[in-house]
Enzyme design. Structure first.
Site, PDB file in Angstrom:
ATOM      1  N   GLY A 116      12.876  -2.938  17.344  1.00 36.37           N
ATOM      2  CA  GLY A 116      12.303  -2.660  18.663  1.00 36.37           C
ATOM      3  C   GLY A 116      11.515  -3.859  19.141  1.00 36.37           C
ATOM      4  O   GLY A 116      11.181  -4.746  18.340  1.00 36.37           O
ATOM      5  N   LYS A 172      33.015   5.746  20.934  1.00 37.59           N
ATOM      6  CA  LYS A 172      34.363   5.435  21.448  1.00 37.59           C
ATOM      7  C   LYS A 172      35.343   5.026  20.338  1.00 37.59           C
ATOM      8  O   LYS A 172      36.493   5.454  20.337  1.00 37.59           O
ATOM      9  CB  LYS A 172      34.238   4.289  22.465  1.00 37.59           C
ATOM     10  N   GLU A 177      23.296  -4.435  10.598  1.00 38.91           N
ATOM     11  CA  GLU A 177      24.326  -3.801  11.429  1.00 38.91           C
ATOM     12  C   GLU A 177      25.179  -4.795  12.203  1.00 38.91           C
ATOM     13  O   GLU A 177      26.220  -4.424  12.736  1.00 38.91           O
ATOM     14  CB  GLU A 177      23.669  -2.793  12.392  1.00 38.91           C
ATOM     15  N   ASP A 190      39.815   9.258  26.365  1.00 39.82           N
ATOM     16  CA  ASP A 190      38.875  10.358  26.123  1.00 39.82           C
ATOM     17  C   ASP A 190      39.503  11.716  26.455  1.00 39.82           C
ATOM     18  O   ASP A 190      39.490  12.632  25.628  1.00 39.82           O
ATOM     19  CB  ASP A 190      37.585  10.170  26.938  1.00 39.82           C
ATOM     20  N   SER A 191      40.040  11.824  27.666  1.00 42.22           N
ATOM     21  CA  SER A 191      40.601  13.137  28.002  1.00 42.22           C
ATOM     22  C   SER A 191      41.831  13.432  27.144  1.00 42.22           C
ATOM     23  O   SER A 191      42.090  14.582  26.788  1.00 42.22           O
ATOM     24  CB  SER A 191      40.916  13.253  29.504  1.00 42.22           C
ATOM     25  N   SER A 192      42.578  12.400  26.774  1.00 36.79           N
ATOM     26  CA  SER A 192      43.776  12.636  25.952  1.00 36.79           C
ATOM     27  C   SER A 192      43.394  13.170  24.571  1.00 36.79           C
ATOM     28  O   SER A 192      43.978  14.140  24.079  1.00 36.79           O
ATOM     29  CB  SER A 192      44.568  11.336  25.758  1.00 36.79           C
ATOM     30  N   HIS A 213      19.034  -7.908  10.341  1.00 38.56           N
ATOM     31  CA  HIS A 213      19.850  -6.830  10.919  1.00 38.56           C
ATOM     32  C   HIS A 213      21.152  -6.651  10.129  1.00 38.56           C
ATOM     33  O   HIS A 213      22.074  -7.446  10.281  1.00 38.56           O
ATOM     34  CB  HIS A 213      20.148  -7.141  12.385  1.00 38.56           C
ATOM     35  N   GLY A 235      44.943  10.566  31.460  1.00 37.35           N
ATOM     36  CA  GLY A 235      45.707   9.505  30.809  1.00 37.35           C
ATOM     37  C   GLY A 235      44.792   8.552  30.059  1.00 37.35           C
ATOM     38  O   GLY A 235      45.252   7.735  29.278  1.00 37.35           O
ATOM     39  N   GLY A 236      43.491   8.650  30.289  1.00 33.98           N
ATOM     40  CA  GLY A 236      42.531   7.835  29.541  1.00 33.98           C
ATOM     41  C   GLY A 236      42.407   8.377  28.122  1.00 33.98           C
ATOM     42  O   GLY A 236      42.775   9.518  27.843  1.00 33.98           O
ATOM     43  N   CYS A 260      13.871  -4.410  10.701  1.00 34.69           N
ATOM     44  CA  CYS A 260      13.158  -5.259  11.664  1.00 34.69           C
ATOM     45  C   CYS A 260      11.830  -4.619  12.070  1.00 34.69           C
ATOM     46  O   CYS A 260      10.943  -4.478  11.232  1.00 34.69           O
ATOM     47  CB  CYS A 260      14.056  -5.562  12.870  1.00 34.69           C
ATOM     48  N   TYR A 261      11.678  -4.171  13.309  1.00 36.56           N
ATOM     49  CA  TYR A 261      10.423  -3.517  13.695  1.00 36.56           C
ATOM     50  C   TYR A 261      10.134  -2.332  12.769  1.00 36.56           C
ATOM     51  O   TYR A 261       8.983  -2.078  12.391  1.00 36.56           O
ATOM     52  CB  TYR A 261      10.502  -3.040  15.147  1.00 36.56           C
TER      53      TYR A 261
END
Ligand code: XMP
Length: 540
Positions: free
Chosen positions: A75, A395, A191, A247-249, A189, A244-245, A102-103
């Site tokens: 942070g 995602k 990550e 996410d919805s698929s 870090h 067709g994206g 870190c923080y």
């Protein structure tokens, strides 16, 4: 991300995600670091479910989750500054291992009596780490390695009872641990990819310290979601707007796996899609997956609504409203067939992602989605209960689940495509069928060549724009007066910022000459070299 952005409504998030209790999750407390989401993602990459919660969440909310580990993120604050985010001491008394990054490490050290001060020089970027005493956290790793740092305050002394494990170029104490109290801290870090042993360090914390089982995987997500959807939906009817994206698929496929033909998908083809995209969606869902699918060819309706409209927001609004109208008509037909009345279809599938949940503060439904993402999305005044099978997923996990479910690679890796489609890419004028067709063909050439060059996945988005401009050219001894096509290709992580992509010159030449040779209407091709900011990704 800022700490203000992470004000998740914990009760809602927990109730809806409700995934991890049985397998043990890790809670990441967000102190406002730019990599907080990434920490949560990397933990999941290790096969352990993690949730990102604001640092000020109550102890009760943390305890309720029965976490196997707690991670405190980085942070921007200084631990000794007035008003700096604090550490609840009770957190250290839950009997759950804690790792500060870190923080987060500075907070632990400061709170437990060590010494944190501002150093003469900050440490930003790559740094050399020397491990002096590996402890549990750094065991088995090379004693000299590189790591990624981003801090000005520095730990000069570990708290009593703690072992200093490592130092770095500018940090006398770069990692600490107390096995007895199960409290660990690292200044760097783990990550980010620039810390080569970062994933290994996180894995050691998760397995050796927390004793987590590494069971979080695309197939376990599928199993859990199927069970959850079945429980929520029972024998009710469900509809899903398919765009067709990805996410919805993926959301639709999960629901179909769970409740089969209780689901009906509605695909509204507004005539503003890319070439062949409608057929691909219909082919995959209706023919391959046998999902009940209503495909509505609404091109004429949308074109007539767009007549005379040139202003970008007016285009978006017209498309959004028409979409809702078409969707509602289809939904009520499906409801009628399903036994009539509003009771016929009770559930609506929504492809909300975990990043939407975090960014929106964890609210529910339409309010969680940025307004322009609502275009082609949720009719606001329809009384549905939402089914949101992606609500706990990032995602990249959605793509992995899509692949697990057998979704074609083309759909799994589709670049984002705006709800109003090509209409906001025929810029500066009306979206007529003629201009849309020219744009669609130019875009098709661009996509083909980008895929052929193996660059499609590397680019966040690649597309063409057709301004309402004609220029003079000369082709085969003849003067021409044709359209200009703009090539727009960007790299980005999240569309908030973007860089114009350095496409190879040879590729650009191939694309430009194909467009000019194959498309009679086009006689000039230009490249957009604007990043975001100051430009936006789309032109309208
Ligand atoms: P900008 O142009 O604002 O775009 O840099 C950021 C991202 O959002 C997408 N975008 C939209 N998506 N409806 C959508 O569903 C819209 O009206 C819309 N406008 C922009 C854009 O493609 C990019 O990914």
């Amino acid at each position: 991300m800022t700490s203000g952005a992470a004000t998740a409504d914990v009760a809602v998030a927990e109730g809806r995600n409700g995934l991890a209790q049985a397998r043990g999750e890790v809670v990441v407390l967000d102190y406002g670091g730019q990599y907080s989401q990434l920490i949560a993602r990397r933990i999941r990459d290790c096969g352990v479910f993690s949730e990102l919660l604001p640092h000020h969440v109550s102890i009760e909310d943390v305890r309720k989750r029965r976490p196997r580990g707690i991670v405190l993120s980085g942070g921007p604050a200084s631990v000794y500054a007035p008003g700096a985010p604090r550490l609840e001491r009770e957190l250290l008394e839950l009997g759950v291992p804690v790792l500060g990054i870190c923080y987060g490490m500075q907070l632990l050290v400061h709170e437990l009596g060590g010494r944190v001060e501002q150093a003469d020089v900050g440490e930003f970027g790559r740094s050399d780490l020397t491990i002096t005493e590996p402890g549990v956290l750094l065991a088995g790793m090379p004693s000299e390695q590189t790591c990624w740092m981003s801090h000005r305050d520095t730990v000069f002394e570990a708290p009593e009872g703690f072992t200093a494990l490592a130092s770095s170029t500018a940090s006398p104490v770069a990692a600490v641990e107390s096995q007895e109290r199960s409290i660990y801290g690292i200044q760097f870090h783990p990550e980010v990819v620039h810390t080569p042993y970062g994933q290994e360090i996180l894995t050691r914390f998760l397995t050796e310290v927390c004793g987590c089982e590494r069971t979080w995987s695309p197939s376990s997500i599928v199993q859990e979601q199927i069970a959850r959807i079945r429980k929520q939906v029972g024998d009710g009817q469900v509809i899903c707007g398919l765009s067709g994206g990805v996410d919805s698929s993926v959301a639709a496929l999960l629901v179909h796996r769970a409740v089969g033909d209780q689901l009906t998908c509605v695909f509204v083809d507004h005539g503003l899609m890319r070439k062949d995209e409608g057929e691909q969606v219909i082919g995959a869902f209706r023919d391959t997956f046998k999902v009940p699918l209503v495909a509505v060819d609404a091109e004429q309706r949308f074109l007539s609504k767009l007549k005379g409209i040139t202003e970008p927001e007016a285009k978006r609004k017209a498309i959004g409203e028409e979409f809702i109208r078409v969707f509602e008509e289809e939904a009520s037909k499906i409801a009628g067939q399903a036994g009539g009345g509003a009771e016929g279809v009770r559930f609506l599938v929504q492809g909300t992602l975990y990043s939407d949940v975090i960014e929106s503060g964890g609210g529910t439904g339409a309010a969680t989605i940025k307004s322009h993402h609502n275009v082609g999305g949720l009719p606001e005044d329809m009384a549905f209960e939402l089914v949101e099978p992606l609500r706990a997923l990032f995602k990249d996990e959605v793509r992995a689940v899509g692949a697990e479910l057998g979704l074609p690679e083309r759909l799994v890796w589709r670049q984002p495509f705006p709800g109003p489609g090509l209409a906001i890419r025929v810029v500066g004028g009306e979206a007529t069928k003629e201009r849309l067709d020219v744009l669609r063909e130019a875009d098709h050439i661009l996509q083909e060549e980008i895929r052929k060059a193996g660059l499609y996945r590397e680019l966040w988005q690649s597309f063409c724009v057709l301004p309402d401009v004609r220029t003079v050219g000369v082709q085969g001894d003849e003067r021409t007066y044709g359209y200009v096509v703009v090539i727009r290709a960007v790299t980005s992580d999240d569309a908030m910022t973007a860089d114009w992509a350095r496409l190879p010159y040879d590729l650009l030449e191939t694309i430009a000459s194909r467009m000019i040779n194959e498309l009679r209407e086009v006689n000039r091709v230009v490249l957009d070299i604007t990043s975001k900011p100051p430009g936006t990704i789309e032109w309208e």
